[in-house]
Design a protein around this motif. Sequence first.
Motif, mmCIF file in Angstrom:
data_model
loop_
_atom_site.group_PDB
_atom_site.id
_atom_site.type_symbol
_atom_site.label_atom_id
_atom_site.label_comp_id
_atom_site.label_asym_id
_atom_site.label_seq_id
_atom_site.Cartn_x
_atom_site.Cartn_y
_atom_site.Cartn_z
ATOM 1 N N GLY A 264 -0.067 -15.843 -29.073
ATOM 2 C CA GLY A 264 -0.215 -14.861 -30.112
ATOM 3 C C GLY A 264 -1.608 -14.989 -30.733
ATOM 4 N N SER A 268 0.216 -14.574 -36.131
ATOM 5 C CA SER A 268 1.285 -15.286 -35.072
ATOM 6 C C SER A 268 0.757 -16.141 -34.259
ATOM 7 C CB SER A 268 1.899 -14.007 -34.399
ATOM 8 O OG SER A 268 0.893 -13.465 -33.427
ATOM 9 N N ASN A 305 10.743 -20.094 -27.556
ATOM 10 C CA ASN A 305 10.970 -18.941 -28.761
ATOM 11 C C ASN A 305 9.528 -18.367 -28.975
ATOM 12 O OD1 ASN A 305 13.467 -19.103 -28.735
ATOM 13 N ND2 ASN A 305 13.567 -20.652 -30.671
ATOM 14 N N LYS A 308 8.297 -16.267 -25.982
ATOM 15 C CA LYS A 308 9.231 -15.002 -26.226
ATOM 16 C C LYS A 308 8.504 -14.073 -27.427
ATOM 17 C CE LYS A 308 13.264 -16.900 -24.123
ATOM 18 N NZ LYS A 308 14.790 -17.349 -24.104
ATOM 19 N N SER A 309 8.241 -14.781 -28.436
ATOM 20 C CA SER A 309 8.122 -13.606 -29.720
ATOM 21 C C SER A 309 6.656 -12.981 -29.314
ATOM 22 C CB SER A 309 7.919 -14.493 -30.815
ATOM 23 O OG SER A 309 7.088 -15.653 -30.955
ATOM 24 N N ASN A 310 5.779 -13.661 -28.445
ATOM 25 C CA ASN A 310 4.579 -13.033 -27.982
ATOM 26 C C ASN A 310 4.368 -12.442 -26.585
ATOM 27 O OD1 ASN A 310 2.645 -13.917 -30.639
ATOM 28 N ND2 ASN A 310 3.926 -15.723 -30.032
#
Length: 343
Positions: A264, A268, A305, A308-310
Amino acid sequence: MKLILIPFVLGISAFAANVNAVPMLSKRASSFVDSASCVVVFLASASRTETCKTDMAADVGAVVSITLDSLLLDFTGPDPLTAKVSSKGLKVQLAKIPGPITPSFPITGTREVMVLNDNTVDMATFSTPWSSATVDNMNVMTTTVEECALKVIPEQQAAFSKFITSVIMSSTTQEFILKGTVDANFTLPLPFGQKATTLPGVGFSSKTSLGGLNGLSSASFVRRTTDNSWDANKMFLFNFEIKITIPSQISIAVGDLSFNTVTGTGASRVDLGVSTSKDVRLAPGDNLLQVTLTTKGSDETTFFNALKSNGNMVVLEGFSESSKNKVIADAFAPVKIQLTLSF
Protein backbone atom coordinates in the motif's frame (compact mmCIF):
# COMPACT_ATOMS: atom_id res chain seq x y z
CA MET A 1 70.06 -7.53 -30.54
CA LYS A 2 70.79 -4.23 -32.32
CA LEU A 3 69.30 -5.55 -35.56
CA ILE A 4 66.18 -6.59 -33.69
CA LEU A 5 65.72 -3.13 -32.19
CA ILE A 6 66.08 -1.20 -35.46
CA PRO A 7 62.39 -1.67 -36.48
CA PHE A 8 61.27 -0.53 -33.06
CA VAL A 9 63.44 2.60 -33.16
CA LEU A 10 62.18 3.40 -36.66
CA GLY A 11 58.66 2.91 -35.42
CA ILE A 12 59.23 5.47 -32.67
CA SER A 13 60.66 7.93 -35.19
CA ALA A 14 57.63 7.43 -37.41
CA PHE A 15 55.39 8.06 -34.45
CA ALA A 16 57.14 11.33 -33.60
CA ALA A 17 56.79 12.49 -37.20
CA ASN A 18 53.15 11.45 -37.52
CA VAL A 19 51.83 11.95 -33.99
CA ASN A 20 48.99 14.21 -35.14
CA ALA A 21 47.62 11.27 -37.12
CA VAL A 22 46.53 9.78 -33.81
CA PRO A 23 44.52 12.48 -31.98
CA MET A 24 44.24 10.50 -28.76
CA LEU A 25 48.05 10.39 -28.57
CA SER A 26 48.89 13.88 -29.84
CA LYS A 27 48.80 15.45 -26.39
CA ARG A 28 51.10 12.74 -25.05
CA ALA A 29 53.76 12.72 -27.78
CA SER A 30 56.74 13.63 -25.64
CA SER A 31 55.82 11.16 -22.91
CA PHE A 32 55.30 8.43 -25.50
CA VAL A 33 58.70 9.00 -27.08
CA ASP A 34 60.33 9.11 -23.65
CA SER A 35 58.57 5.91 -22.65
CA ALA A 36 59.29 4.11 -25.92
CA SER A 37 62.94 5.15 -25.78
CA CYS A 38 63.11 3.62 -22.32
CA VAL A 39 61.63 0.42 -23.74
CA VAL A 40 64.42 0.26 -26.32
CA VAL A 41 67.05 0.73 -23.63
CA PHE A 42 65.41 -1.89 -21.44
CA LEU A 43 65.29 -4.44 -24.25
CA ALA A 44 68.96 -3.84 -24.97
CA SER A 45 70.21 -3.79 -21.38
CA ALA A 46 67.43 -5.31 -19.19
CA SER A 47 67.76 -2.31 -16.86
CA ARG A 48 65.90 0.97 -16.27
CA THR A 49 66.72 4.23 -14.58
CA GLU A 50 64.28 5.67 -12.06
CA THR A 51 63.35 8.28 -14.65
CA CYS A 52 62.54 5.54 -17.14
CA LYS A 53 60.40 3.73 -14.59
CA THR A 54 58.38 6.92 -14.16
CA ASP A 55 58.16 7.57 -17.92
CA MET A 56 57.00 4.02 -18.68
CA ALA A 57 54.39 4.10 -15.92
CA ALA A 58 52.72 7.20 -17.41
CA ASP A 59 49.62 6.76 -19.55
CA VAL A 60 50.91 7.40 -23.06
CA GLY A 61 47.80 6.27 -24.91
CA ALA A 62 48.99 2.77 -25.78
CA VAL A 63 45.59 1.43 -24.63
CA VAL A 64 42.67 2.77 -26.68
CA SER A 65 39.83 0.95 -24.92
CA ILE A 66 39.07 -1.88 -22.51
CA THR A 67 36.03 -4.15 -22.83
CA LEU A 68 34.85 -6.48 -20.08
CA ASP A 69 32.97 -9.47 -21.49
CA SER A 70 32.36 -10.61 -17.92
CA LEU A 71 33.06 -9.43 -14.38
CA LEU A 72 32.59 -11.24 -11.07
CA LEU A 73 32.54 -9.31 -7.79
CA ASP A 74 32.26 -11.38 -4.61
CA PHE A 75 31.63 -9.47 -1.37
CA THR A 76 31.03 -12.51 0.84
CA GLY A 77 34.43 -12.45 2.56
CA PRO A 78 35.05 -11.33 6.16
CA ASP A 79 36.48 -7.91 5.26
CA PRO A 80 33.76 -5.53 4.01
CA LEU A 81 36.35 -3.46 2.14
CA THR A 82 37.78 -6.43 0.24
CA ALA A 83 36.04 -8.32 -2.57
CA LYS A 84 37.12 -11.06 -4.93
CA VAL A 85 37.27 -9.91 -8.55
CA SER A 86 37.77 -11.87 -11.76
CA SER A 87 36.94 -11.73 -15.45
CA LYS A 88 36.97 -14.49 -18.05
CA GLY A 89 36.94 -12.02 -20.91
CA LEU A 90 39.07 -8.87 -20.94
CA LYS A 91 39.71 -7.28 -24.34
CA VAL A 92 42.15 -4.43 -24.80
CA GLN A 93 42.32 -2.39 -28.00
CA LEU A 94 45.96 -1.38 -28.41
CA ALA A 95 47.00 1.73 -30.34
CA LYS A 96 48.83 1.44 -33.63
CA ILE A 97 51.95 3.51 -34.20
CA PRO A 98 51.70 5.33 -37.55
CA GLY A 99 54.57 5.14 -39.98
CA PRO A 100 56.21 2.82 -42.51
CA ILE A 101 57.41 0.33 -39.90
CA THR A 102 55.28 -0.81 -36.98
CA PRO A 103 57.09 -2.87 -34.35
CA SER A 104 55.28 -6.03 -33.36
CA PHE A 105 55.94 -7.93 -30.15
CA PRO A 106 53.52 -10.84 -29.70
CA ILE A 107 52.23 -10.60 -26.13
CA THR A 108 51.86 -13.97 -24.44
CA GLY A 109 50.89 -12.97 -20.91
CA THR A 110 50.11 -10.02 -18.65
CA ARG A 111 49.59 -9.00 -15.08
CA GLU A 112 48.21 -5.66 -14.00
CA VAL A 113 47.96 -3.29 -11.09
CA MET A 114 44.61 -1.60 -11.68
CA VAL A 115 42.79 1.33 -10.13
CA LEU A 116 39.02 1.70 -10.49
CA ASN A 117 38.15 5.38 -10.96
CA ASP A 118 34.72 6.98 -11.24
CA ASN A 119 33.99 10.71 -11.50
CA THR A 120 37.74 11.43 -11.03
CA VAL A 121 37.81 9.52 -7.71
CA ASP A 122 40.15 6.54 -7.25
CA MET A 123 37.91 4.12 -5.34
CA ALA A 124 39.52 0.67 -5.36
CA THR A 125 42.64 -1.19 -6.46
CA PHE A 126 43.49 -4.75 -7.45
CA SER A 127 46.63 -6.57 -8.57
CA THR A 128 46.08 -9.47 -10.95
CA PRO A 129 48.08 -12.69 -11.22
CA TRP A 130 49.78 -13.56 -14.50
CA SER A 131 47.33 -14.60 -17.24
CA SER A 132 47.94 -15.78 -20.77
CA ALA A 133 47.18 -13.30 -23.55
CA THR A 134 46.94 -13.14 -27.33
CA VAL A 135 46.94 -10.22 -29.77
CA ASP A 136 45.08 -10.48 -33.08
CA ASN A 137 45.78 -8.71 -36.38
CA MET A 138 43.52 -5.82 -35.33
CA ASN A 139 45.74 -5.10 -32.31
CA VAL A 140 43.12 -6.43 -29.88
CA MET A 141 44.64 -8.19 -26.89
CA THR A 142 42.47 -10.83 -25.23
CA THR A 143 43.24 -12.00 -21.71
CA THR A 144 41.57 -12.83 -18.40
CA VAL A 145 41.64 -11.51 -14.85
CA GLU A 146 42.25 -14.45 -12.57
CA GLU A 147 40.70 -14.21 -9.12
CA CYS A 148 42.36 -11.59 -6.94
CA ALA A 149 41.49 -9.17 -4.16
CA LEU A 150 39.80 -5.88 -4.97
CA LYS A 151 40.48 -3.49 -2.11
CA VAL A 152 38.22 -0.52 -1.56
CA ILE A 153 40.17 2.55 -0.47
CA PRO A 154 38.80 3.12 3.08
CA GLU A 155 38.32 6.86 2.62
CA GLN A 156 36.33 6.19 -0.57
CA GLN A 157 33.89 3.57 0.75
CA ALA A 158 30.91 5.89 0.25
CA ALA A 159 31.98 6.68 -3.32
CA PHE A 160 32.45 3.00 -4.11
CA SER A 161 29.03 2.10 -2.68
CA LYS A 162 27.52 4.88 -4.78
CA PHE A 163 29.25 3.42 -7.84
CA ILE A 164 27.75 -0.03 -7.14
CA THR A 165 24.35 1.64 -6.67
CA SER A 166 24.75 3.27 -10.09
CA VAL A 167 25.47 -0.11 -11.68
CA ILE A 168 22.44 -1.66 -9.94
CA MET A 169 20.06 1.16 -10.85
CA SER A 170 21.24 1.96 -14.39
CA SER A 171 18.99 0.87 -17.26
CA THR A 172 21.82 1.31 -19.79
CA THR A 173 25.54 1.16 -19.02
CA GLN A 174 27.73 2.57 -16.29
CA GLU A 175 30.98 4.04 -17.57
CA PHE A 176 34.13 4.28 -15.46
CA ILE A 177 37.92 4.26 -15.84
CA LEU A 178 40.44 1.48 -15.36
CA LYS A 179 44.02 2.69 -15.06
CA GLY A 180 47.34 1.51 -13.72
CA THR A 181 50.36 -0.39 -14.98
CA VAL A 182 50.86 -3.68 -16.79
CA ASP A 183 53.74 -6.14 -16.97
CA ALA A 184 53.77 -7.93 -20.33
CA ASN A 185 55.44 -11.14 -21.43
CA PHE A 186 56.19 -11.30 -25.14
CA THR A 187 58.54 -12.97 -27.59
CA LEU A 188 61.24 -11.15 -29.52
CA PRO A 189 62.07 -12.59 -32.95
CA LEU A 190 65.75 -13.45 -33.31
CA PRO A 191 67.68 -14.49 -36.43
CA PHE A 192 67.89 -18.03 -35.05
CA GLY A 193 64.76 -18.37 -32.94
CA GLN A 194 62.90 -16.34 -30.33
CA LYS A 195 63.60 -14.82 -26.94
CA ALA A 196 61.04 -14.53 -24.15
CA THR A 197 61.07 -11.08 -22.55
CA THR A 198 59.11 -9.34 -19.80
CA LEU A 199 58.42 -5.63 -20.15
CA PRO A 200 57.50 -4.21 -16.72
CA GLY A 201 55.44 -1.27 -15.53
CA VAL A 202 53.81 0.15 -18.68
CA GLY A 203 51.14 2.72 -17.82
CA PHE A 204 47.59 2.81 -19.20
CA SER A 205 44.23 4.46 -18.62
CA SER A 206 40.99 3.74 -20.43
CA LYS A 207 37.25 4.13 -20.14
CA THR A 208 35.22 0.95 -19.90
CA SER A 209 31.62 0.16 -18.98
CA LEU A 210 29.31 -2.33 -17.32
CA GLY A 211 25.71 -3.01 -18.24
CA GLY A 212 23.32 -1.83 -15.54
CA LEU A 213 20.99 -4.11 -13.59
CA ASN A 214 18.01 -1.82 -14.27
CA GLY A 215 17.14 -1.48 -10.60
CA LEU A 216 16.34 -5.22 -10.41
CA SER A 217 13.03 -4.23 -12.00
CA SER A 218 12.81 -7.63 -13.72
CA ALA A 219 12.03 -9.27 -10.37
CA SER A 220 8.85 -11.33 -10.38
CA PHE A 221 7.05 -13.60 -7.92
CA VAL A 222 7.35 -17.29 -8.84
CA ARG A 223 5.62 -19.26 -6.10
CA ARG A 224 4.99 -19.66 -2.43
CA THR A 225 7.38 -22.34 -1.19
CA THR A 226 5.86 -23.46 2.15
CA ASP A 227 2.58 -23.46 3.99
CA ASN A 228 1.97 -21.24 7.02
CA SER A 229 4.86 -21.33 9.50
CA TRP A 230 6.22 -19.33 12.44
CA ASP A 231 9.71 -18.65 13.75
CA ALA A 232 11.00 -19.23 17.29
CA ASN A 233 9.58 -15.87 18.35
CA LYS A 234 6.15 -16.87 17.00
CA MET A 235 6.37 -14.38 14.14
CA PHE A 236 4.48 -15.46 11.04
CA LEU A 237 6.72 -16.43 8.09
CA PHE A 238 5.78 -16.13 4.43
CA ASN A 239 8.27 -18.09 2.31
CA PHE A 240 8.40 -17.54 -1.43
CA GLU A 241 10.58 -17.63 -4.53
CA ILE A 242 11.33 -14.80 -6.93
CA LYS A 243 13.06 -14.62 -10.30
CA ILE A 244 15.45 -11.81 -11.23
CA THR A 245 16.83 -11.55 -14.76
CA ILE A 246 20.21 -9.83 -15.00
CA PRO A 247 20.79 -8.13 -18.39
CA SER A 248 24.41 -7.20 -17.60
CA GLN A 249 27.73 -9.04 -17.97
CA ILE A 250 28.32 -8.59 -14.25
CA SER A 251 27.97 -11.30 -11.61
CA ILE A 252 27.78 -10.15 -8.00
CA ALA A 253 27.76 -12.15 -4.77
CA VAL A 254 26.60 -10.19 -1.73
CA GLY A 255 25.69 -12.78 0.91
CA ASP A 256 22.50 -12.38 2.93
CA LEU A 257 20.34 -9.49 1.78
CA SER A 258 17.33 -8.00 3.58
CA PHE A 259 14.60 -5.55 2.59
CA ASN A 260 11.90 -3.76 4.52
CA THR A 261 8.64 -5.01 3.02
CA VAL A 262 5.55 -2.84 2.72
CA THR A 263 2.18 -2.93 1.01
CA GLY A 264 0.00 0.00 0.00
CA THR A 265 0.84 3.69 -0.23
CA GLY A 266 -0.03 6.81 1.71
CA ALA A 267 -2.66 6.22 4.36
CA SER A 268 -3.05 2.57 3.31
CA ARG A 269 0.68 1.78 3.64
CA VAL A 270 1.37 -1.16 5.96
CA ASP A 271 4.83 -2.19 7.15
CA LEU A 272 4.66 -5.98 6.84
CA GLY A 273 8.12 -6.92 8.10
CA VAL A 274 11.54 -7.82 6.70
CA SER A 275 12.22 -10.08 3.70
CA THR A 276 15.57 -11.87 3.67
CA SER A 277 17.31 -13.94 1.01
CA LYS A 278 20.32 -15.99 2.03
CA ASP A 279 23.62 -16.09 0.12
CA VAL A 280 22.48 -13.91 -2.78
CA ARG A 281 24.47 -14.45 -5.97
CA LEU A 282 23.27 -12.72 -9.12
CA ALA A 283 24.62 -13.74 -12.52
CA PRO A 284 23.73 -12.85 -16.12
CA GLY A 285 20.41 -14.42 -17.09
CA ASP A 286 17.67 -15.77 -14.82
CA ASN A 287 18.28 -16.09 -11.07
CA LEU A 288 15.93 -17.77 -8.57
CA LEU A 289 16.07 -16.47 -5.00
CA GLN A 290 14.46 -18.03 -1.95
CA VAL A 291 12.96 -15.33 0.28
CA THR A 292 11.55 -15.41 3.80
CA LEU A 293 9.30 -12.55 4.89
CA THR A 294 9.29 -12.38 8.68
CA THR A 295 6.15 -10.45 9.58
CA LYS A 296 5.73 -8.10 12.52
CA GLY A 297 3.13 -10.27 14.19
CA SER A 298 1.91 -13.81 14.66
CA ASP A 299 -1.51 -13.30 13.09
CA GLU A 300 -1.47 -14.58 9.52
CA THR A 301 -5.03 -13.35 8.94
CA THR A 302 -4.02 -9.72 9.48
CA PHE A 303 -1.09 -10.21 7.10
CA PHE A 304 -3.19 -11.68 4.29
CA ASN A 305 -5.95 -9.08 4.73
CA ALA A 306 -3.39 -6.28 4.39
CA LEU A 307 -2.13 -7.84 1.17
CA LYS A 308 -5.60 -8.38 -0.29
CA SER A 309 -6.65 -4.81 0.39
CA ASN A 310 -3.69 -3.62 -1.73
CA GLY A 311 -4.00 -6.05 -4.62
CA ASN A 312 -1.38 -8.42 -3.18
CA MET A 313 1.31 -5.94 -4.19
CA VAL A 314 4.39 -5.44 -2.02
CA VAL A 315 7.55 -3.36 -2.28
CA LEU A 316 10.89 -4.62 -0.99
CA GLU A 317 12.86 -1.55 0.09
CA GLY A 318 16.58 -1.46 0.75
CA PHE A 319 17.66 0.16 4.01
CA SER A 320 20.77 0.92 6.06
CA GLU A 321 20.94 -2.63 7.43
CA SER A 322 20.16 -4.52 4.23
CA SER A 323 23.52 -6.26 4.64
CA LYS A 324 26.07 -6.74 7.41
CA ASN A 325 28.59 -5.44 4.89
CA LYS A 326 28.30 -1.64 4.94
CA VAL A 327 29.55 -1.36 1.34
CA ILE A 328 26.65 -3.53 0.17
CA ALA A 329 24.10 -2.09 2.62
CA ASP A 330 24.79 1.42 1.35
CA ALA A 331 24.74 0.23 -2.27
CA PHE A 332 21.35 -1.49 -1.95
CA ALA A 333 19.69 1.13 0.29
CA PRO A 334 18.05 2.99 -2.66
CA VAL A 335 16.77 -0.22 -4.29
CA LYS A 336 13.00 -0.84 -4.41
CA ILE A 337 11.61 -4.09 -5.83
CA GLN A 338 7.90 -4.33 -6.61
CA LEU A 339 6.19 -7.73 -6.58
CA THR A 340 2.68 -9.11 -6.79
CA LEU A 341 2.38 -12.07 -4.43
CA SER A 342 0.12 -15.06 -4.80
CA PHE A 343 -1.10 -17.48 -2.13
